[in-house]
Scaffold this motif. Structure first.
Motif, PDB file in Angstrom:
ATOM      1  N   GLN A 103       0.787  -1.433   0.161  1.00  0.00           N
ATOM      2  CA  GLN A 103      -0.132   0.160   0.175  1.00  0.00           C
ATOM      3  C   GLN A 103       1.013   1.316  -0.007  1.00  0.00           C
ATOM      4  O   GLN A 103       0.611   2.286  -0.842  1.00  0.00           O
ATOM      5  N   ILE A 104       1.807   1.415   0.698  1.00  0.00           N
ATOM      6  CA  ILE A 104       2.783   2.329   0.682  1.00  0.00           C
ATOM      7  C   ILE A 104       3.504   2.640  -0.710  1.00  0.00           C
ATOM      8  O   ILE A 104       3.432   3.531  -1.135  1.00  0.00           O
ATOM      9  N   GLU A 105       3.652   1.573  -1.247  1.00  0.00           N
ATOM     10  CA  GLU A 105       4.452   1.502  -2.667  1.00  0.00           C
ATOM     11  C   GLU A 105       3.349   2.058  -3.736  1.00  0.00           C
ATOM     12  O   GLU A 105       3.775   2.969  -4.540  1.00  0.00           O
ATOM     13  N   LYS A 106       2.012   1.837  -3.510  1.00  0.00           N
ATOM     14  CA  LYS A 106       0.838   2.400  -4.350  1.00  0.00           C
ATOM     15  C   LYS A 106       0.803   3.808  -3.951  1.00  0.00           C
ATOM     16  O   LYS A 106       0.692   4.533  -5.093  1.00  0.00           O
ATOM     17  N   ASN A 107       1.116   4.136  -2.882  1.00  0.00           N
ATOM     18  CA  ASN A 107       0.685   5.620  -2.748  1.00  0.00           C
ATOM     19  C   ASN A 107       1.955   6.343  -3.071  1.00  0.00           C
ATOM     20  O   ASN A 107       1.651   7.444  -3.550  1.00  0.00           O
ATOM     21  N   ASP A 158       9.736  14.697   0.070  1.00  0.00           N
ATOM     22  CA  ASP A 158       8.602  14.996   0.048  1.00  0.00           C
ATOM     23  C   ASP A 158       7.529  13.984  -0.646  1.00  0.00           C
ATOM     24  O   ASP A 158       6.302  14.172  -0.435  1.00  0.00           O
ATOM     25  N   VAL A 159       8.045  12.969  -1.095  1.00  0.00           N
ATOM     26  CA  VAL A 159       7.149  11.918  -1.433  1.00  0.00           C
ATOM     27  C   VAL A 159       6.546  11.253  -0.548  1.00  0.00           C
ATOM     28  O   VAL A 159       5.401  10.860  -0.615  1.00  0.00           O
ATOM     29  N   PHE A 160       7.150  11.155   0.676  1.00  0.00           N
ATOM     30  CA  PHE A 160       6.519  10.524   1.883  1.00  0.00           C
ATOM     31  C   PHE A 160       5.791  11.400   2.895  1.00  0.00           C
ATOM     32  O   PHE A 160       5.412  10.886   4.120  1.00  0.00           O
ATOM     33  N   ASP A 161       5.772  12.760   2.715  1.00  0.00           N
ATOM     34  CA  ASP A 161       5.067  13.742   3.535  1.00  0.00           C
ATOM     35  C   ASP A 161       3.870  13.362   4.297  1.00  0.00           C
ATOM     36  O   ASP A 161       3.707  13.189   5.388  1.00  0.00           O
ATOM     37  N   ASP A 162       2.709  12.795   3.354  1.00  0.00           N
ATOM     38  CA  ASP A 162       1.387  12.514   3.825  1.00  0.00           C
ATOM     39  C   ASP A 162       1.155  11.053   3.524  1.00  0.00           C
ATOM     40  O   ASP A 162       0.331  10.751   3.646  1.00  0.00           O
ATOM     41  N   ILE A 163       2.341  10.337   3.851  1.00  0.00           N
ATOM     42  CA  ILE A 163       2.208   8.657   3.615  1.00  0.00           C
ATOM     43  C   ILE A 163       2.603   8.259   4.931  1.00  0.00           C
ATOM     44  O   ILE A 163       3.909   8.317   5.400  1.00  0.00           O
TER      45      ILE A 163
END
Length: 82
Positions: A7-11, A70-75
């Motif tokens: 799910q993290i990868e998809k996000n 920045d890619v992981f900010d809201d994940i």
């Protein structure tokens, strides 16, 4: 746990895809050139037919002129115990 990582990868892919649409107007060829990879790779990643390596993630971030964080900010990366 594996489902959480998938799910993290998809996000991550979805977030990069949205940024790609904004910066490259959906032009796979230009994005592939900027990422120093093949257009086929770009298409396969965005269609979830190919997993994204860390190397490729860094190339995509470079092409998008963003920092990897920045890619992981809201994940949510860590999984909370139920």
């Amino acid at each position: 746990m594996l489902e959480h990582f998938e799910q993290i990868e998809k996000n991550v892919v979805n977030k990069i895809y949205k940024l790609f649409l904004e910066k490259f107007n959906g032009n796979n060829s230009r994005f592939a050139n900027a990422s120093d990879c093949s257009e086929t790779t770009v298409r396969r990643v965005f269609r979830n037919k190919q997993r994204m390596t860390l190397n490729l993630l860094l190339r995509f971030c470079n092409a998008l002129e963003i920092d990897i964080k920045d890619v992981f900010d809201d994940i949510e990366v860590t999984q909370k115990d139920n």
